[in-house]
Design a protein around this motif. Structure first.
Motif, PDB file in Angstrom:
ATOM      1  N   ASN A 254      35.657  32.349  35.490  1.00  0.00           N
ATOM      2  CA  ASN A 254      36.657  33.390  35.250  1.00  0.00           C
ATOM      3  C   ASN A 254      37.544  32.972  34.086  1.00  0.00           C
ATOM      4  OD1 ASN A 254      38.388  35.526  35.322  1.00  0.00           O
ATOM      5  ND2 ASN A 254      39.017  35.271  37.447  1.00  0.00           N
TER       6      ASN A 254
ATOM      7  N   VAL B  49      37.046  38.575  41.318  1.00  0.00           N
ATOM      8  CA  VAL B  49      36.109  37.608  40.746  1.00  0.00           C
ATOM      9  C   VAL B  49      35.801  36.504  41.757  1.00  0.00           C
ATOM     10  CG1 VAL B  49      35.665  36.009  38.858  1.00  0.00           C
ATOM     11  CG2 VAL B  49      36.912  38.132  38.413  1.00  0.00           C
TER      12      VAL B  49
ATOM     13  N   SER C 136      41.668  40.950  36.362  1.00  0.00           N
ATOM     14  CA  SER C 136      40.640  40.000  36.791  1.00  0.00           C
ATOM     15  C   SER C 136      41.179  38.586  36.951  1.00  0.00           C
ATOM     16  CB  SER C 136      39.479  39.987  35.784  1.00  0.00           C
ATOM     17  OG  SER C 136      38.894  41.260  35.658  1.00  0.00           O
TER      18      SER C 136
ATOM     19  N   VAL D 152      33.269  35.917  33.103  1.00  0.00           N
ATOM     20  CA  VAL D 152      34.109  37.105  33.186  1.00  0.00           C
ATOM     21  C   VAL D 152      35.264  36.939  32.194  1.00  0.00           C
ATOM     22  CG1 VAL D 152      35.537  38.571  34.663  1.00  0.00           C
ATOM     23  CG2 VAL D 152      33.527  37.412  35.619  1.00  0.00           C
TER      24      VAL D 152
END
Length: 219
Positions: free
Chosen positions: A75, A57, A45, A39
């Motif tokens: 992440n 996430v 996020s 991600v």
């Protein structure tokens, strides 16, 4: 543990040899190998202003486990990042993590800084191409700006994501904050800065991303 893949020519030769010898491919080359989801996003996020482990996430990792889907999630989101920043960071992230799937959630800070829409579109398109060239499936996550930016700018900004998704033939989540920023009394879903979603909003963000990502995870 991160396994580094060999160079392209050596990889092709190795695959050809294994096929000729009747041997199975290594786990990283098999369709049933665990997915690796990268991600690349900004503060939306990166769990800005909320407890670690409560962001969408992190909730994604929990949902994958509940659904019995073998996957790891990385992440690589950074608060304040722009599409240009994500583009510059992406090649190293792809080499390091070798993801099977890449979720791109960037562009909001471009709008806040008044950066040219054309630059944002180019950066998102290039990130999509780089990810696909690395063998990953891509999910583009769109952001919409508030109405006070003006109707023309708002529509043109939203169209960036639609155009990139169409040109690059990748799925799109039109608006990460759907059901959060566009509902009555939306303030209950935001931190005092009225920009960043709070913990209560995080399951809704995941609900917006999950259907498209789940389809992408299917073999």
């Amino acid at each position: 543990m991160i396994v580094r893949l060999p160079g392209r020519r050596h990889f092709i030769a190795a695959v050809s040899f294994l096929a000729f010898a009747g041997l199975s491919l290594p786990a990283t080359a098999r369709a049933d190998a665990p997915a690796r989801i990268l991600v690349v996003g900004d503060s939306l996020s990166a769990e800005y202003g909320i407890a670690r482990g409560s962001g969408w996430v992190a909730l994604l990792e929990q949902r994958l486990q509940r659904e019995g889907i073998a996957a790891t999630v990385v992440n690589a989101s950074i608060s304040g990042d722009t599409s240009a920043g994500g583009r510059s960071r992406l090649p190293a992230l792809l080499r390091q993590h070798q993801p099977t799937h890449v979720v791109i959630e960037l562009g909001g800070n471009d709008a806040l800084r008044g950066l040219p829409l054309e630059s944002t579109q180019r950066n998102l398109a290039e990130m999509t191409r780089l990810s696909r060239q690395a063998g990953a499936r891509v999910l583009l996550v769109g952001i919409q700006v508030p109405p006070n930016y003006g109707r023309s700018y708002t529509e043109r900004f939203a169209a960036i994501y639609e155009q990139v998704a169409a040109d690059e033939k990748v799925p799109l989540v039109p608006f990460l904050l759907r059901g959060v920023a566009d509902v009555p009394e939306a303030s209950r879903f935001f931190q005092p800065d009225r920009i960043h979603p709070n913990e209560a909003a995080q399951p809704l963000l995941l609900d917006n991303v999950w259907p498209a990502l789940r389809r992408l995870l299917k073999p």
